[in-house]
Motif scaffolding. Structure first.
Motif, PDB file in Angstrom:
ATOM      1  N   TYR A   1      50.647 -35.529  25.234  1.00 25.56           N
ATOM      2  CA  TYR A   1      50.557 -34.665  23.992  1.00 25.56           C
ATOM      3  C   TYR A   1      49.447 -33.444  24.162  1.00 25.56           C
ATOM      4  CZ  TYR A   1      53.480 -38.037  21.734  1.00 25.56           C
ATOM      5  OH  TYR A   1      54.623 -38.946  21.388  1.00 25.56           O
ATOM      6  N   GLY A   2      49.302 -33.151  25.339  1.00 26.35           N
ATOM      7  CA  GLY A   2      48.303 -31.925  25.542  1.00 26.35           C
ATOM      8  C   GLY A   2      46.780 -32.550  25.115  1.00 26.35           C
ATOM      9  N   LEU A   3      46.038 -31.760  24.821  1.00 35.21           N
ATOM     10  CA  LEU A   3      44.772 -31.980  24.538  1.00 35.21           C
ATOM     11  C   LEU A   3      44.524 -32.495  23.048  1.00 35.21           C
ATOM     12  CD1 LEU A   3      42.668 -29.218  26.318  1.00 35.21           C
ATOM     13  CD2 LEU A   3      42.801 -31.569  27.147  1.00 35.21           C
ATOM     14  N   LEU A   4      43.386 -33.395  22.610  1.00 40.20           N
ATOM     15  CA  LEU A   4      43.423 -33.775  21.383  1.00 40.20           C
ATOM     16  C   LEU A   4      43.317 -32.349  20.577  1.00 40.20           C
ATOM     17  CD1 LEU A   4      43.198 -36.133  19.088  1.00 40.20           C
ATOM     18  CD2 LEU A   4      40.893 -36.344  19.857  1.00 40.20           C
ATOM     19  N   SER A   5      42.663 -31.702  21.053  1.00 43.80           N
ATOM     20  CA  SER A   5      42.288 -30.281  20.043  1.00 43.80           C
ATOM     21  C   SER A   5      43.311 -29.390  19.782  1.00 43.80           C
ATOM     22  CB  SER A   5      41.041 -29.418  20.963  1.00 43.80           C
ATOM     23  OG  SER A   5      41.467 -29.220  22.108  1.00 43.80           O
ATOM     24  N   ASP A   6      44.388 -29.796  20.626  1.00 48.03           N
ATOM     25  CA  ASP A   6      45.815 -29.054  20.251  1.00 48.03           C
ATOM     26  C   ASP A   6      46.274 -29.471  19.095  1.00 48.03           C
ATOM     27  OD1 ASP A   6      45.368 -27.825  22.703  1.00 48.03           O
ATOM     28  OD2 ASP A   6      46.566 -29.001  23.935  1.00 48.03           O
ATOM     29  N   LYS A   7      46.116 -30.540  18.517  1.00 42.73           N
ATOM     30  CA  LYS A   7      46.577 -31.082  17.118  1.00 42.73           C
ATOM     31  C   LYS A   7      47.919 -31.109  17.122  1.00 42.73           C
ATOM     32  CE  LYS A   7      42.960 -29.178  14.484  1.00 42.73           C
ATOM     33  NZ  LYS A   7      42.319 -28.401  13.100  1.00 42.73           N
ATOM     34  N   ARG A   8      48.559 -31.592  18.334  1.00 38.81           N
ATOM     35  CA  ARG A   8      49.821 -31.875  18.554  1.00 38.81           C
ATOM     36  C   ARG A   8      50.229 -33.171  17.618  1.00 38.81           C
ATOM     37  NH1 ARG A   8      51.936 -30.624  24.369  1.00 38.81           N
ATOM     38  NH2 ARG A   8      53.540 -32.121  23.435  1.00 38.81           N
ATOM     39  N   LEU A   9      49.602 -34.100  17.457  1.00 34.71           N
ATOM     40  CA  LEU A   9      49.665 -34.999  16.591  1.00 34.71           C
ATOM     41  C   LEU A   9      49.450 -34.924  15.264  1.00 34.71           C
ATOM     42  CD1 LEU A   9      48.737 -38.150  19.030  1.00 34.71           C
ATOM     43  CD2 LEU A   9      51.048 -37.144  18.568  1.00 34.71           C
ATOM     44  N   GLY A  10      49.043 -33.590  15.018  1.00 37.48           N
ATOM     45  CA  GLY A  10      48.685 -33.234  13.485  1.00 37.48           C
ATOM     46  C   GLY A  10      47.290 -33.409  13.088  1.00 37.48           C
ATOM     47  N   THR A  11      46.398 -33.745  14.019  1.00 37.83           N
ATOM     48  CA  THR A  11      45.193 -33.908  13.673  1.00 37.83           C
ATOM     49  C   THR A  11      44.126 -34.040  15.350  1.00 37.83           C
ATOM     50  OG1 THR A  11      43.248 -35.681  12.938  1.00 37.83           O
ATOM     51  CG2 THR A  11      45.404 -36.620  14.220  1.00 37.83           C
ATOM     52  N   ASP A  12      42.846 -33.588  15.018  1.00 40.00           N
ATOM     53  CA  ASP A  12      42.074 -33.788  16.183  1.00 40.00           C
ATOM     54  C   ASP A  12      41.075 -34.797  16.008  1.00 40.00           C
ATOM     55  OD1 ASP A  12      40.548 -32.543  14.312  1.00 40.00           O
ATOM     56  OD2 ASP A  12      39.870 -30.822  15.527  1.00 40.00           O
ATOM     57  N   ASP A  13      41.255 -35.712  15.069  1.00 38.38           N
ATOM     58  CA  ASP A  13      40.573 -36.991  14.991  1.00 38.38           C
ATOM     59  C   ASP A  13      41.045 -37.944  15.632  1.00 38.38           C
ATOM     60  OD1 ASP A  13      38.258 -38.302  13.184  1.00 38.38           O
ATOM     61  OD2 ASP A  13      40.358 -39.622  13.194  1.00 38.38           O
ATOM     62  N   ILE A  14      40.093 -38.636  16.609  1.00 42.24           N
ATOM     63  CA  ILE A  14      40.689 -39.799  17.696  1.00 42.24           C
ATOM     64  C   ILE A  14      41.216 -40.748  16.868  1.00 42.24           C
ATOM     65  CG2 ILE A  14      39.775 -41.520  19.212  1.00 42.24           C
ATOM     66  CD1 ILE A  14      37.880 -39.532  20.224  1.00 42.24           C
ATOM     67  N   ILE A  15      40.634 -41.319  15.925  1.00 44.48           N
ATOM     68  CA  ILE A  15      41.000 -42.500  14.959  1.00 44.48           C
ATOM     69  C   ILE A  15      42.449 -42.195  14.460  1.00 44.48           C
ATOM     70  CG2 ILE A  15      40.593 -44.077  13.055  1.00 44.48           C
ATOM     71  CD1 ILE A  15      37.659 -43.914  13.818  1.00 44.48           C
ATOM     72  N   GLU A  16      42.619 -41.098  13.803  1.00 45.19           N
ATOM     73  CA  GLU A  16      43.705 -40.598  13.138  1.00 45.19           C
ATOM     74  C   GLU A  16      44.871 -40.367  14.184  1.00 45.19           C
ATOM     75  OE1 GLU A  16      44.447 -40.961   9.770  1.00 45.19           O
ATOM     76  OE2 GLU A  16      42.418 -41.641   9.625  1.00 45.19           O
ATOM     77  N   ALA A  17      44.540 -39.770  15.321  1.00 47.55           N
ATOM     78  CA  ALA A  17      45.476 -39.460  16.403  1.00 47.55           C
ATOM     79  C   ALA A  17      46.163 -41.040  16.794  1.00 47.55           C
ATOM     80  CB  ALA A  17      44.930 -38.725  17.553  1.00 47.55           C
TER      81      ALA A  17
END
Length: 454
Positions: A363-379
């Motif tokens: 899903y790329g990098l967390l900062s890309d927000k491809r899961l709708g968030t850049d928060d680890i717990i929420e991701a």
């Protein structure tokens, strides 16, 4: 001259009494023998199923005797089991069993018959149903840290041996393998499923290792095939970017070269950093799947949903004709609910979904927000939800789902896996290596799908 014959009746009555007692005694002993036979039949049925499940059995008689003894109550009305024979047919699909027991008589011994022999027979048939099964196995870094890859390989090969038995090429049995970490490696030969991007993917496809990113627009939880008509169904090649922590493009005077180093876990670098080994499409050749298991290596983070969805895609009839090898030759996967064919997934992990910061993934990098968030717990919660969606979709297609929680992951992951399984009895909490082997063996027995035929 008249005679009194009243006294002559007494011997006759006595004789009739003895005959009556004898008949009652015979009836009682016959009833006891019937009970022994019923108990012997039950023990023989259980032994037949147990022996048939042990596909690698070499001494059928010895194994059958052991299981009959275990299931026939000791000294049941004084009876003892003498002989047990188990004879398989030529292809070992039918096993005929016979057992004899000796029972001491209670009343017939008065007439010189001290014992009777009781015989029971049964026949066990391995189900003629075929099986498509995919093992989706955790190949993440924690498996290396805990030295668990060895036990995992051993346990998964136990299941393979159990299913194949002494067959090198099975009939109506196809086993696939999907190693997963933070991505899944579909293999470099399947580049046509990807975007063939040579602009933002330098050195593609020469240095592409076979991993792909997951698709946008909800296609990451579906079995839709890659199609040029639907752009979002095409997979993006997995290319971990060049960075200070993953320095894989090094300029040296006038030349540029790649430094791709597949060292253990944290030392892995390159465009395919932490990309697991290539999956193995379903095959009926035992050595092929064993080779795939032996090749597995640990590294990377845990994205259980990604492994699960690729397990589904390997079983989905929508993908028939896309997979090569034995799957193409045998026109697999078959349609859902095909007559005499079951589909199953075995999903095993040792940890919870983990999207680490600065970690390039499917899903790329967390900062890309491809899961709708850049928060680890929420991701991580989003990844959990995606896993549940994939599990529900597989079960809706009557795919049997087995799950294994290995090495004591957190309670939420255990609950997630338990809910993912087809039933609670198909979920296994394997706290150590021996429990892992037991789980795979139990699943192998379940998949053997045996029945008593006569």
């Amino acid at each position: 001259m008249l005679r009194d014959e009243r006294g002559s009746v007494a011997p006759l009555i006595g004789l009739m009494f003895l005959v009556l007692v004898g008949c009652i005694g015979i009836a009682i002993d016959t009833g006891r023998a019937t009970m022994v036979r019923a108990r012997l039949v039950n023990a023989l049925d259980a032994a037949g199923l147990a022996v048939a499940a042990r596909l690698a059995t070499t001494d059928y008689n010895a194994d059958a005797k052991k299981f009959v003894d275990a299931n026939f109550a000791a000294n049941f009305v004084g009876a003892t089991v003498n002989t047990v024979t188990a004879k398989p047919n030529a292809d070992k699909t039918v096993i005929s069993l016979t057992a004899t027991a000796t029972m001491p008589t209670a009343f017939m011994k008065l007439f010189g018959k001290t014992s009777v022999d009781v015989t029971a027979t049964t026949e066990v048939t391995r189900s003629s149903k075929g099986l498509e099964v995919v093992m989706v196995l955790d190949n993440t870094g924690s498996m290396d840290i805990s030295n668990s890859m060895g036990p995992l390989k051993e346990a998964s090969k136990l299941l393979v041996n159990q299913l194949f038995g002494d067959q090198t090429t099975a009939k109506n049995l196809y086993v696939g393998l999907v190693p997963f970490s933070q991505a899944v490696n579909i293999g470099v030969t399947r580049a046509l499923w990807t975007d063939l991007n040579t602009v933002t993917r330098p050195y593609y496809p020469v240095y592409w290792t076979g991993c792909v990113e997951e698709r946008p627009s909800g296609y990451d939880v579906t079995d839709d095939i890659p199609s040029l008509i639907k752009k979002d169904t095409i997979f993006k090649s997995y290319y971990s970017p060049n960075s200070n922590s993953n320095n894989w493009i090094v300029s040296w005077w006038w030349s540029t070269y790649l430094n791709i180093n597949y060292a253990p876990v944290q030392g892995q670098t390159g465009p395919g950093a932490f990309c697991p080994v290539t999956l193995t499409p379903m095959t009926n050749v035992k050595s092929t799947i064993v080779t795939g298991i032996d090749a597995m290596k640990a590294g990377g983070s845990t994205f259980i949903n990604v492994g699960a969805v690729w397990g589904w895609r390997m079983l989905s009839p929508s993908w028939r004709g896309l997979w090569d090898g034995d799957m193409l030759t045998n026109k697999l996967p078959l349609d859902y609910n095909s007559k005499n064919m079951n589909k199953a997934v075995i999903l095993m992990t040792d940890g919870e979904n983990t999207f680490n910061k600065n970690n390039y993934t499917s899903y790329g990098l967390l900062s890309d927000k491809r899961l709708g968030t850049d928060d680890i717990i929420e991701a991580n919660k989003v990844l959990d939800t995606k896993l549940s969606t994939v599990c529900s979709s597989m079960k809706a297609k009557d795919i049997i789902v087995y799950t294994i929680a290995f090495n004591d992951p957190d309670d939420s992951t255990k609950s997630l896996l338990q809910n993912c399984a087809t039933s609670t009895s198909f979920y296994f909490d394997a706290g150590d290596s021996e429990s892992l082997k037991a789980a795979f063996t139990a699943i192998g027995g379940s998949l053997s799908n045996l029945r008593v035929s006569r």
